[in-house]
Design a protein around this motif. Structure first.
Motif, PDB file in Angstrom:
ATOM      1  N   UNK A  84       3.557   7.868   8.594  1.00 44.67           N
ATOM      2  CA  UNK A  84       2.383   7.936   7.742  1.00 44.67           C
ATOM      3  C   UNK A  84       1.155   8.047   8.636  1.00 44.67           C
ATOM      4  N   UNK A  85       0.633   9.262   8.800  1.00 41.84           N
ATOM      5  CA  UNK A  85      -0.493   9.501   9.699  1.00 41.84           C
ATOM      6  C   UNK A  85      -1.748   8.758   9.252  1.00 41.84           C
ATOM      7  N   UNK A  86      -1.977   8.702   7.934  1.00 39.14           N
ATOM      8  CA  UNK A  86      -3.173   8.028   7.433  1.00 39.14           C
ATOM      9  C   UNK A  86      -3.120   6.539   7.723  1.00 39.14           C
ATOM     10  N   UNK A  87      -1.932   5.931   7.537  1.00 41.51           N
ATOM     11  CA  UNK A  87      -1.780   4.507   7.838  1.00 41.51           C
ATOM     12  C   UNK A  87      -2.011   4.248   9.326  1.00 41.51           C
ATOM     13  N   UNK A  88      -1.535   5.165  10.175  1.00 41.06           N
ATOM     14  CA  UNK A  88      -1.739   5.016  11.617  1.00 41.06           C
ATOM     15  C   UNK A  88      -3.223   5.069  11.966  1.00 41.06           C
ATOM     16  N   UNK A  89      -3.965   5.982  11.318  1.00 41.49           N
ATOM     17  CA  UNK A  89      -5.400   6.067  11.571  1.00 41.49           C
ATOM     18  C   UNK A  89      -6.125   4.810  11.089  1.00 41.49           C
TER      19      UNK A  89
ATOM     20  N   UNK B  63      -1.317  -5.858   9.393  1.00 40.91           N
ATOM     21  CA  UNK B  63      -0.022  -5.986   8.717  1.00 40.91           C
ATOM     22  C   UNK B  63       0.141  -4.892   7.664  1.00 40.91           C
ATOM     23  N   UNK B  64      -0.933  -4.614   6.926  1.00 36.38           N
ATOM     24  CA  UNK B  64      -0.882  -3.619   5.857  1.00 36.38           C
ATOM     25  C   UNK B  64      -0.599  -2.224   6.388  1.00 36.38           C
ATOM     26  N   UNK B  65      -1.223  -1.865   7.540  1.00 29.79           N
ATOM     27  CA  UNK B  65      -1.102  -0.501   8.052  1.00 29.79           C
ATOM     28  C   UNK B  65      -0.243  -0.401   9.301  1.00 29.79           C
ATOM     29  N   UNK B  66       0.533  -1.434   9.598  1.00 28.44           N
ATOM     30  CA  UNK B  66       1.356  -1.413  10.804  1.00 28.44           C
ATOM     31  C   UNK B  66       2.336  -0.237  10.774  1.00 28.44           C
ATOM     32  N   UNK B  67       2.500   0.472  11.902  1.00 28.37           N
ATOM     33  CA  UNK B  67       3.384   1.657  11.908  1.00 28.37           C
ATOM     34  C   UNK B  67       4.834   1.355  11.584  1.00 28.37           C
ATOM     35  N   UNK B  68       5.313   0.136  11.865  1.00 35.97           N
ATOM     36  CA  UNK B  68       6.691  -0.206  11.517  1.00 35.97           C
ATOM     37  C   UNK B  68       6.875  -0.300  10.008  1.00 35.97           C
TER      38      UNK B  68
END
Length: 386
Positions: free
Chosen positions: A40-45, A30-35
């Motif tokens: 945000x490339x770092x969040x995607x990783x 939930x914290x790093x979900x792409x939506x």
């Protein structure tokens, strides 16, 4: 780069139960979900890293091997890439889309304009709005705050955006049991295949409204007006688009609001012309001032500035006022103001003026001599930009 410990990735101790692992993964996803973190490339990783950790720790066999050998167990994996390796976004959503029984682990948190990945409970997203903001050169150079009234879809104040007449007007969907998704099992030559899709009865919402709101008629949104404060950074240019997340149209029944897209439009300045981050001003002086030299005030973005005209200044010369131009967006660098010198020649002369000029006409100093002239306009421009 060495991989992080999977337990550290999910923020759990080594002896955690299966339910604790699942809960920790859901929190990280939930914290790093792409939506939630667009572009945000770092969040995607981080999102992929959490999915990789969950893939291993949720499997008793893989977890046992990982606890014994750590990441070194990858080298002996039969698939050549090791467990958890090479996962892409589609793999993640297709593999873990329904780990919490009844849709995606992100149910109720993200929209994306319609149905969730994995066929779970659907959260809608409102449409984007586009507006134009007109700025003068001073506002562009210094940045500006604009308060603009926007006519758009807003949440219904009567039902707080639920679309229902009251709380008792909701009932759990009997088709999907409130999950927002239906599952079908099909017998094939390869065995039983299970598919999950959005519930056709409640359209993935999990509930049905028995009595609709009298104001919005069940939509949860109505037409309204909102005053939005827009902070525009210095250095924007004609045609540039800015985006304000969540300031677009409200979404039906508590969904995610759309975005507000702001299109920049420049108002032409009366005397100054913009050329990228530089500002150009055409200065017209008499040939007497050009010959004798003088001091003249010229307009700039920040007010008046006095410049010195050296004796013998030729037409076409460019004077530079450093740092008097437009700043770059999100940068400390600022362009210059270029003052183009133009020699103004009077069209009508009195008899005395004509007689005086005729006497000067015979003087050698008033006869053109290309060999003694300063460099041409184009030569100066080339040198300036080099």
């Amino acid at each position: 780069m060495a991989k992080r410990d999977y337990y550290d990735v999910l923020g759990i101790p080594k002896g955690s139960s299966a339910d604790e692992i699942k809960k920790a993964y859901r929190k990280m996803a939930i914290k790093y979900h792409p939506d939630k973190n667009p572009d945000d490339k770092q969040a995607e990783e981080n999102f992929k890293e959490a999915a990789e950790a969950y893939e291993v720790l949720s499997s008793p066999e893989k977890r046992q091997r990982y606890d014994q050998f750590g990441h070194a167990a990858n080298a002996s994996s039969a698939n050549g890439g090791g467990y958890g390796g090479g996962m892409n976004m589609e793999d993640i959503f297709s593999q873990f889309g329904d780990i919490f029984g009844g849709g995606s682990p992100f149910d109720g948190f993200f929209g994306g304009g319609g149905q969730q990945r994995g066929g779970g409970r659907r959260v809608t997203k409102g449409s984007n709005l586009r507006i134009k903001v007109r700025l003068n050169l001073e506002e562009i150079a210094n940045g500006a705050e604009k308060k603009i009234k926007v006519n758009k879809q807003v949440l219904c104040g009567t039902c707080d955006g639920t679309g229902a007449k009251d709380k008792s007007s909701f009932q759990t969907c009997k088709t999907c049991g409130g999950s927002g998704a239906v599952r079908r099992v099909t017998n094939t030559i390869l065995g039983q295949m299970q598919t999950t899709s959005t519930c056709p009865t409640c359209n993935g919402e999990g509930t049905q409204i028995t009595a609709k709101c009298n104001v919005c008629h069940g939509d949860g949104v109505v037409r309204g007006e909102e005053t939005i404060s827009i902070n525009i950074p210095a250095g924007v240019s004609e045609g540039m688009q800015l985006s304000m997340s969540g300031k677009g149209n409200a979404a039906p029944r508590g969904g995610i609001p759309g975005d507000l897209i702001i299109l920049i439009e420049e108002i032409p300045h009366e005397t100054l012309k913009r050329d990228g981050n530089n500002v150009i001003y055409d200065l017209h002086i008499s040939f007497i001032d050009a010959a004798l030299g003088t001091s003249i005030e010229v307009p700039t973005i920040d007010g008046k500035a006095k410049i010195k005209i050296d004796p013998g200044t030729q037409g076409g010369r460019i004077l530079r006022l450093k740092g008097k131009g437009v700043p770059e967006v999100n940068s400390y660098h600022r362009g210059d103001q270029l003052v183009h010198i133009n020699i103004w020649t009077p069209k009508a002369l009195s008899r005395e003026e004509r007689e005086l000029l005729e006497k000067l006409q015979s003087s050698p100093n008033f006869k053109p001599n290309p060999g003694k002239h300063e460099k041409s306009f184009f030569e100066r421009m080339k040198e300036y930009f080099e």
